[in-house]
Write a protein that holds these residues in place. Structure first.
Motif, PDB file in Angstrom:
ATOM      1  N   ALA A  41      27.748  23.686  20.881  1.00 30.98           N
ATOM      2  CA  ALA A  41      28.065  24.358  21.887  1.00 30.98           C
ATOM      3  C   ALA A  41      28.574  23.443  23.016  1.00 30.98           C
ATOM      4  N   LEU A  42      27.714  22.356  23.345  1.00 33.96           N
ATOM      5  CA  LEU A  42      28.208  21.588  24.533  1.00 33.96           C
ATOM      6  C   LEU A  42      29.486  20.883  23.903  1.00 33.96           C
ATOM      7  N   ALA A  43      29.580  20.561  22.938  1.00 35.01           N
ATOM      8  CA  ALA A  43      30.893  19.740  22.505  1.00 35.01           C
ATOM      9  C   ALA A  43      32.171  20.984  22.523  1.00 35.01           C
ATOM     10  N   TYR A  62      28.024  30.913  15.613  1.00 37.30           N
ATOM     11  CA  TYR A  62      26.735  31.602  16.124  1.00 37.30           C
ATOM     12  C   TYR A  62      26.612  32.874  16.262  1.00 37.30           C
ATOM     13  N   ASP A  63      25.355  33.429  16.262  1.00 38.07           N
ATOM     14  CA  ASP A  63      25.162  34.988  16.637  1.00 38.07           C
ATOM     15  C   ASP A  63      25.367  35.278  17.947  1.00 38.07           C
ATOM     16  N   ARG A  64      25.955  36.179  18.510  1.00 34.40           N
ATOM     17  CA  ARG A  64      26.330  36.586  19.773  1.00 34.40           C
ATOM     18  C   ARG A  64      25.144  36.945  20.416  1.00 34.40           C
ATOM     19  N   THR A  65      24.174  37.524  19.858  1.00 30.44           N
ATOM     20  CA  THR A  65      22.903  37.739  20.710  1.00 30.44           C
ATOM     21  C   THR A  65      22.081  36.924  20.889  1.00 30.44           C
ATOM     22  N   THR A  66      22.203  35.768  20.240  1.00 26.53           N
ATOM     23  CA  THR A  66      21.120  34.573  20.244  1.00 26.53           C
ATOM     24  C   THR A  66      21.989  33.342  21.286  1.00 26.53           C
ATOM     25  N   ILE A  67      23.037  33.460  21.387  1.00 26.43           N
ATOM     26  CA  ILE A  67      23.849  32.303  21.954  1.00 26.43           C
ATOM     27  C   ILE A  67      23.386  32.235  23.303  1.00 26.43           C
ATOM     28  N   THR A  68      23.050  33.223  24.029  1.00 22.61           N
ATOM     29  CA  THR A  68      22.412  33.121  25.449  1.00 22.61           C
ATOM     30  C   THR A  68      21.213  32.259  25.516  1.00 22.61           C
ATOM     31  N   VAL A  70      20.634  29.678  23.483  1.00 22.92           N
ATOM     32  CA  VAL A  70      21.213  28.285  23.666  1.00 22.92           C
ATOM     33  C   VAL A  70      21.933  27.646  24.940  1.00 22.92           C
ATOM     34  N   ILE A  71      22.699  28.767  25.469  1.00 24.52           N
ATOM     35  CA  ILE A  71      23.194  28.308  26.921  1.00 24.52           C
ATOM     36  C   ILE A  71      22.160  28.238  27.920  1.00 24.52           C
ATOM     37  N   ASP A  72      21.239  29.149  28.057  1.00 26.43           N
ATOM     38  CA  ASP A  72      20.005  29.071  28.841  1.00 26.43           C
ATOM     39  C   ASP A  72      19.339  27.587  28.914  1.00 26.43           C
ATOM     40  N   ARG A  73      19.283  27.155  27.808  1.00 28.49           N
ATOM     41  CA  ARG A  73      18.777  25.672  27.557  1.00 28.49           C
ATOM     42  C   ARG A  73      19.634  24.601  27.992  1.00 28.49           C
ATOM     43  N   LEU A  74      20.753  24.733  27.607  1.00 34.05           N
ATOM     44  CA  LEU A  74      22.214  23.681  28.352  1.00 34.05           C
ATOM     45  C   LEU A  74      21.808  23.829  29.575  1.00 34.05           C
ATOM     46  N   VAL A  75      21.706  24.889  30.368  1.00 38.01           N
ATOM     47  CA  VAL A  75      21.749  24.909  31.752  1.00 38.01           C
ATOM     48  C   VAL A  75      20.680  24.412  32.626  1.00 38.01           C
ATOM     49  N   GLN A  76      19.412  24.841  31.638  1.00 39.89           N
ATOM     50  CA  GLN A  76      18.072  24.163  32.139  1.00 39.89           C
ATOM     51  C   GLN A  76      18.116  22.724  32.073  1.00 39.89           C
ATOM     52  N   LYS A  77      18.857  22.190  30.988  1.00 33.92           N
ATOM     53  CA  LYS A  77      18.743  20.668  31.219  1.00 33.92           C
ATOM     54  C   LYS A  77      20.030  19.896  31.895  1.00 33.92           C
TER      55      LYS A  77
END
Length: 154
Positions: A41-43, A62-68, A70-77
């Motif tokens: 996702a980051l790349a 990646y599944d549209r319902t679970t991508i959120t 993944v993005i939440d964790r990248l934002v938190q980091k």
């Protein structure tokens, strides 16, 4: 009845288990806390500034319902940011942060090492053949997936 080692689904699942374990070990040894999906996702966000979550999900299959999540964790980091879209106020655009760029640069050697380790035991020709055959099988079955890879993907 076939032995598990003669079933492509079993072998694909085992290779996926190995691939994730190797990726996580190499990345952790390099001092990072990033999953394979978070890395993808980051790349992809870096390569496609301003894309939305639905487009990102399609680009990394990646599944549209679970991508959120993944993005939440990248934002938190602190690696990505969500911003209001200039084109659609309801949509959120994704942008990589300076910390995200720095992380991608620093993590690249570990990711490349993981890719080599996953294919160890194969000659260069065998590794190339495996990659070619995986791409061919994946392309043929893409639309059967719950999260098909979408055109324009990296």
């Amino acid at each position: 009845m076939k032995d598990n080692n003669d079933m492509p689904g079993h072998l694909a699942r085992r290779f996926q288990q190995i691939a994730v374990a190797v990726f996580l070990a190499e990345v952790e040894d390099a001092g990072f806390d990033l999953t394979p999906v978070q890395y993808a996702a980051l790349a992809t966000i870096k390569a496609n500034p301003g894309l939305d979550q639905v487009t990102l999900a399609g680009l990394i299959a990646y599944d549209r319902t679970t991508i959120t999540g993944v993005i939440d964790r990248l934002v938190q980091k602190g690696l990505t940011e969500r911003r209001a879209s200039s084109r659609d106020r309801r949509a959120r655009e994704l942008e990589i942060t300076d910390e995200g760029r720095k992380t991608l640069r620093a993590i690249t050697p570990a990711v490349e090492a993981a890719q080599r380790i996953m294919l160890r035991g194969l000659t260069d020709k065998e590794a190339n053949d495996l990659m070619r055959l995986l791409r061919k099988a994946i392309a043929a079955g893409n639309e059967l997936s719950r999260a098909p890879l979408r055109e324009g993907s990296t």
